[in-house]
Design an enzyme around this catalytic site. Structure first.
Site, PDB file in Angstrom:
ATOM      1  N   TYR A 181       1.644  -5.627 -12.886  1.00 54.49           N
ATOM      2  CA  TYR A 181       1.923  -7.046 -13.159  1.00 54.49           C
ATOM      3  C   TYR A 181       1.429  -7.813 -11.940  1.00 54.49           C
ATOM      4  O   TYR A 181       1.852  -7.529 -10.813  1.00 54.49           O
ATOM      5  CB  TYR A 181       3.439  -7.179 -13.319  1.00 54.49           C
ATOM      6  CG  TYR A 181       3.986  -8.559 -13.576  1.00 54.49           C
ATOM      7  CD1 TYR A 181       4.258  -8.973 -14.873  1.00 54.49           C
ATOM      8  CD2 TYR A 181       4.276  -9.421 -12.525  1.00 54.49           C
ATOM      9  CE1 TYR A 181       4.811 -10.225 -15.115  1.00 54.49           C
ATOM     10  CE2 TYR A 181       4.820 -10.679 -12.768  1.00 54.49           C
ATOM     11  CZ  TYR A 181       5.081 -11.072 -14.067  1.00 54.49           C
ATOM     12  OH  TYR A 181       5.629 -12.307 -14.306  1.00 54.49           O
ATOM     13  N   LYS A 220      19.970  -0.889  -5.077  1.00 53.06           N
ATOM     14  CA  LYS A 220      19.295  -1.003  -6.385  1.00 53.06           C
ATOM     15  C   LYS A 220      19.998  -0.093  -7.398  1.00 53.06           C
ATOM     16  O   LYS A 220      20.195  -0.466  -8.554  1.00 53.06           O
ATOM     17  CB  LYS A 220      17.814  -0.604  -6.270  1.00 53.06           C
ATOM     18  CG  LYS A 220      16.969  -1.540  -5.414  1.00 53.06           C
ATOM     19  CD  LYS A 220      15.514  -1.054  -5.351  1.00 53.06           C
ATOM     20  CE  LYS A 220      14.724  -1.754  -4.259  1.00 53.06           C
ATOM     21  NZ  LYS A 220      13.314  -1.331  -4.184  1.00 53.06           N
ATOM     22  N   GLU A 269      -0.361   5.274 -14.775  1.00 56.47           N
ATOM     23  CA  GLU A 269      -0.300   3.833 -14.497  1.00 56.47           C
ATOM     24  C   GLU A 269      -1.693   3.254 -14.726  1.00 56.47           C
ATOM     25  O   GLU A 269      -2.687   3.838 -14.290  1.00 56.47           O
ATOM     26  CB  GLU A 269       0.118   3.640 -13.038  1.00 56.47           C
ATOM     27  CG  GLU A 269       0.157   2.199 -12.597  1.00 56.47           C
ATOM     28  CD  GLU A 269       0.843   2.070 -11.226  1.00 56.47           C
ATOM     29  OE1 GLU A 269       1.852   2.746 -10.988  1.00 56.47           O
ATOM     30  OE2 GLU A 269       0.329   1.294 -10.410  1.00 56.47           O
ATOM     31  N   ASP A 276       4.100  -7.749  -4.436  1.00 57.23           N
ATOM     32  CA  ASP A 276       3.284  -7.944  -3.231  1.00 57.23           C
ATOM     33  C   ASP A 276       3.141  -9.433  -2.997  1.00 57.23           C
ATOM     34  O   ASP A 276       2.754 -10.184  -3.908  1.00 57.23           O
ATOM     35  CB  ASP A 276       1.887  -7.334  -3.451  1.00 57.23           C
ATOM     36  CG  ASP A 276       1.890  -5.837  -3.185  1.00 57.23           C
ATOM     37  OD1 ASP A 276       2.677  -5.387  -2.316  1.00 57.23           O
ATOM     38  OD2 ASP A 276       1.108  -5.130  -3.838  1.00 57.23           O
ATOM     39  N   HIS A 316       9.333   0.838   3.555  1.00 61.27           N
ATOM     40  CA  HIS A 316       8.466  -0.286   3.174  1.00 61.27           C
ATOM     41  C   HIS A 316       7.887  -0.889   4.447  1.00 61.27           C
ATOM     42  O   HIS A 316       8.551  -0.923   5.488  1.00 61.27           O
ATOM     43  CB  HIS A 316       9.303  -1.321   2.402  1.00 61.27           C
ATOM     44  CG  HIS A 316       8.516  -2.508   1.947  1.00 61.27           C
ATOM     45  ND1 HIS A 316       8.514  -3.690   2.650  1.00 61.27           N
ATOM     46  CD2 HIS A 316       7.688  -2.687   0.891  1.00 61.27           C
ATOM     47  CE1 HIS A 316       7.722  -4.561   2.024  1.00 61.27           C
ATOM     48  NE2 HIS A 316       7.216  -3.967   0.951  1.00 61.27           N
TER      49      HIS A 316
HETATM   50  P1  FAD Z   1      12.182  -4.712  -2.190  1.00 62.77           P
HETATM   51  O1  FAD Z   1      12.938  -3.499  -2.583  1.00 62.77           O
HETATM   52  O2  FAD Z   1      12.761  -6.025  -2.522  1.00 62.77           O
HETATM   53  O3  FAD Z   1      11.939  -4.599  -0.619  1.00 62.77           O
HETATM   54  C1  FAD Z   1      11.044  -5.479   0.049  1.00 62.77           C
HETATM   55  C2  FAD Z   1      11.391  -5.472   1.543  1.00 62.77           C
HETATM   56  O4  FAD Z   1      12.620  -6.180   1.774  1.00 62.77           O
HETATM   57  C3  FAD Z   1      11.630  -4.091   2.140  1.00 62.77           C
HETATM   58  O5  FAD Z   1      11.181  -4.105   3.462  1.00 62.77           O
HETATM   59  C4  FAD Z   1      13.130  -3.899   2.085  1.00 62.77           C
HETATM   60  O6  FAD Z   1      13.592  -3.018   3.099  1.00 62.77           O
HETATM   61  C5  FAD Z   1      13.629  -5.316   2.295  1.00 62.77           C
HETATM   62  N1  FAD Z   1      14.821  -5.635   1.501  1.00 62.77           N
HETATM   63  C6  FAD Z   1      15.111  -5.212   0.246  1.00 62.77           C
HETATM   64  N2  FAD Z   1      16.264  -5.768  -0.189  1.00 62.77           N
HETATM   65  C7  FAD Z   1      16.689  -6.561   0.825  1.00 62.77           C
HETATM   66  C8  FAD Z   1      17.812  -7.402   0.983  1.00 62.77           C
HETATM   67  N3  FAD Z   1      18.740  -7.540  -0.009  1.00 62.77           N
HETATM   68  N4  FAD Z   1      17.930  -8.109   2.150  1.00 62.77           N
HETATM   69  C9  FAD Z   1      17.020  -7.968   3.140  1.00 62.77           C
HETATM   70  N5  FAD Z   1      15.919  -7.169   3.045  1.00 62.77           N
HETATM   71  C10 FAD Z   1      15.772  -6.488   1.888  1.00 62.77           C
HETATM   72  N6  FAD Z   1       3.354  -5.080  -6.709  1.00 62.77           N
HETATM   73  C11 FAD Z   1       2.928  -6.011  -7.594  1.00 62.77           C
HETATM   74  O7  FAD Z   1       2.782  -7.190  -7.228  1.00 62.77           O
HETATM   75  N7  FAD Z   1       2.634  -5.680  -8.896  1.00 62.77           N
HETATM   76  C12 FAD Z   1       2.788  -4.408  -9.346  1.00 62.77           C
HETATM   77  O8  FAD Z   1       2.536  -4.140 -10.518  1.00 62.77           O
HETATM   78  C13 FAD Z   1       3.230  -3.400  -8.439  1.00 62.77           C
HETATM   79  N8  FAD Z   1       3.407  -2.122  -8.841  1.00 62.77           N
HETATM   80  C14 FAD Z   1       3.962  -1.198  -7.975  1.00 62.77           C
HETATM   81  C15 FAD Z   1       4.236   0.093  -8.438  1.00 62.77           C
HETATM   82  C16 FAD Z   1       4.850   1.029  -7.606  1.00 62.77           C
HETATM   83  C17 FAD Z   1       5.162   2.426  -8.129  1.00 62.77           C
HETATM   84  C18 FAD Z   1       5.194   0.668  -6.266  1.00 62.77           C
HETATM   85  C19 FAD Z   1       5.864   1.650  -5.343  1.00 62.77           C
HETATM   86  C20 FAD Z   1       4.891  -0.609  -5.793  1.00 62.77           C
HETATM   87  C21 FAD Z   1       4.281  -1.551  -6.642  1.00 62.77           C
HETATM   88  N9  FAD Z   1       3.998  -2.845  -6.222  1.00 62.77           N
HETATM   89  C22 FAD Z   1       3.522  -3.787  -7.094  1.00 62.77           C
HETATM   90  C23 FAD Z   1       4.156  -3.189  -4.817  1.00 62.77           C
HETATM   91  C24 FAD Z   1       5.521  -3.792  -4.484  1.00 62.77           C
HETATM   92  O9  FAD Z   1       5.702  -4.998  -5.180  1.00 62.77           O
HETATM   93  C25 FAD Z   1       5.488  -4.016  -2.968  1.00 62.77           C
HETATM   94  O10 FAD Z   1       5.591  -2.800  -2.292  1.00 62.77           O
HETATM   95  C26 FAD Z   1       6.457  -5.036  -2.441  1.00 62.77           C
HETATM   96  O11 FAD Z   1       6.016  -5.378  -1.123  1.00 62.77           O
HETATM   97  C27 FAD Z   1       7.893  -4.543  -2.323  1.00 62.77           C
HETATM   98  O12 FAD Z   1       8.464  -4.382  -3.538  1.00 62.77           O
HETATM   99  P2  FAD Z   1       9.897  -3.686  -3.665  1.00 62.77           P
HETATM  100  O13 FAD Z   1      10.319  -3.801  -5.052  1.00 62.77           O
HETATM  101  O14 FAD Z   1       9.886  -2.354  -3.011  1.00 62.77           O
HETATM  102  O15 FAD Z   1      10.718  -4.709  -2.721  1.00 62.77           O
END
Ligand code: FAD
Length: 317
Positions: free
Chosen positions: A51, A168, A16, A111, A152
């Site tokens: 991103y 997902k 990465e 984030d 998370h």
């Molecule tokens: P989600 O899966 O949407 O979850 C977010 C929160 O909401 C969790 O607490 C989950 O339990 C809850 N949730 C999920 N779906 C629902 C629903 N339908 N209803 C209610 N609650 C729900 N961030 C960046 O900005 N840019 C990057 O490039 C980046 N790269 C990353 C790479 C990796 C490998 C990882 C693991 C993370 C990365 N992140 C990045 C961080 C990521 O965006 C954060 O961890 C963010 O806070 C959560 O993203 P997620 O896709 O896991 O969120």
């Protein structure tokens, strides 16, 4: 071959990188003989590029991925988030990635920028993004999603988080890229729990090389709430820079150097040495769990990362 197909055959190995903010940084990463070209010599299956929140670095993210695509040495994977993005904007950006030959993405919520309480966009969770991409683009993208072995930081329970991970998969995601996790007992518990929940997606484990004290603490605690095992805490404590690793390079209100440690460079070097050894041991432990891939945060560096790759034996070179 898509990354999803690689997992069918063998364990994958990837890096990465992040889009540098400056032109000098871009040249160092993407220029002739730069870090990307050096990383290719380690034979990764793919290189992903982060991103920025609100798409602030979209141009540079695409520039980095475009180079990886044109160089043809491995698959480019873009991270992509819901932050500040409308449905129309997402569609346009993803069409643009496809036009550049980039058809692998890590679909994330993103984030939340400091002070924000939501994504500020049309989609609120990664589940919605996966659904949207499959609806608009069918199977054109291979889609990775994030998984958090410790849960998370904002999830109401680990069980709820696993439920959303399953969602997902149900929406059409292909594989999981994990959040940092140094707690191996927790990782094993989570791996078993997701399999019991019917999640069959391959698990590609994200590993951040332990190279810098402040960066390690920052990564663990500023957003993710990662448990730090005693061994890692010992490495941090034994090499502690006084008054704190965050004081290096700062001035006091009186204009003096905030850091009064006489051996900053020595401690940085011994921390890095112990950290590299720790990272290699961590890779061994993960591989022994039967995971599907190792995704190493290259931190836009080559030498230290190459050492970890070579000494851990992840790939035959
Ligand atoms: P989600 O899966 O949407 O979850 C977010 C929160 O909401 C969790 O607490 C989950 O339990 C809850 N949730 C999920 N779906 C629902 C629903 N339908 N209803 C209610 N609650 C729900 N961030 C960046 O900005 N840019 C990057 O490039 C980046 N790269 C990353 C790479 C990796 C490998 C990882 C693991 C993370 C990365 N992140 C990045 C961080 C990521 O965006 C954060 O961890 C963010 O806070 C959560 O993203 P997620 O896709 O896991 O969120």
């Amino acid at each position: 071959m898509s990354v999803a197909d690689i997992f069918e055959e063998r364990a994958a190995f990837s890096f990465e990188v992040f889009p540098p903010k400056t032109d000098v940084g871009m040249e160092k990463l993407c220029g002739a003989g730069g870090v990307l070209e050096q990383l290719y010599t380690l034979n990764p299956d793919y290189i992903s590029c982060t991103y920025g929140a609100g798409g602030t670095n979209v141009g540079k993210n695409l520039e980095v991925l475009d180079k990886i695509q044109k160089d043809g040495k491995c698959t480019p994977v873009t991270h992509f988030t819901c932050i500040g993005n409308t449905r129309e904007g997402i569609k346009e950006q993803l069409e643009n990635y496809l036009a550049h030959g980039i058809d692998h993405m890590l679909a994330l919520r993103g984030d939340l920028p400091f002070g924000w309480t939501g994504t500020g966009g049309d989609l609120h969770y990664a589940t919605e993004l996966v659904k949207f991409v499959r609806k608009e683009f069918g199977d054109k993208f291979t889609i990775a999603v994030a998984g958090s072995p410790e849960g998370h930081i904002a999830c109401r329970s680990l069980e709820a988080d696993i439920g959303f991970l399953k969602q997902k998969q149900d929406e059409g995601a292909d594989y999981i890229m994990t959040q940092l996790c140094w707690d191996m007992d927790q990782f094993k518990y989570w791996l078993e729990a997701i399999r019991n929940a019917g999640i069959w997606m391959p698990v590609d484990v994200g590993i951040m090389p332990i190279l810098d004290q402040a960066a390690t603490i920052n990564m663990a605690l500023s957003r993710n709430g990662c448990v730090m095992p005693r061994k890692l805490c010992e490495i941090i404590s034994k090499n502690w820079i006084f008054p704190s690793p965050f004081s290096v390079g700062l001035k006091t209100a009186k204009g003096d150097e905030a850091c009064f440690d006489a051996d900053i460079e020595g401690k940085k070097a011994s921390f890095k040495e112990a950290g590299i050894e720790y990272t290699i041991n961590q890779i061994d432990e993960y591989r022994a769990c039967g995971i599907d891939g190792i995704h190493l945060y290259a931190l836009n560096k080559y030498e230290d990362v190459a050492r970890i790759v070579k000494e851990s034996g992840i790939v035959d070179l």
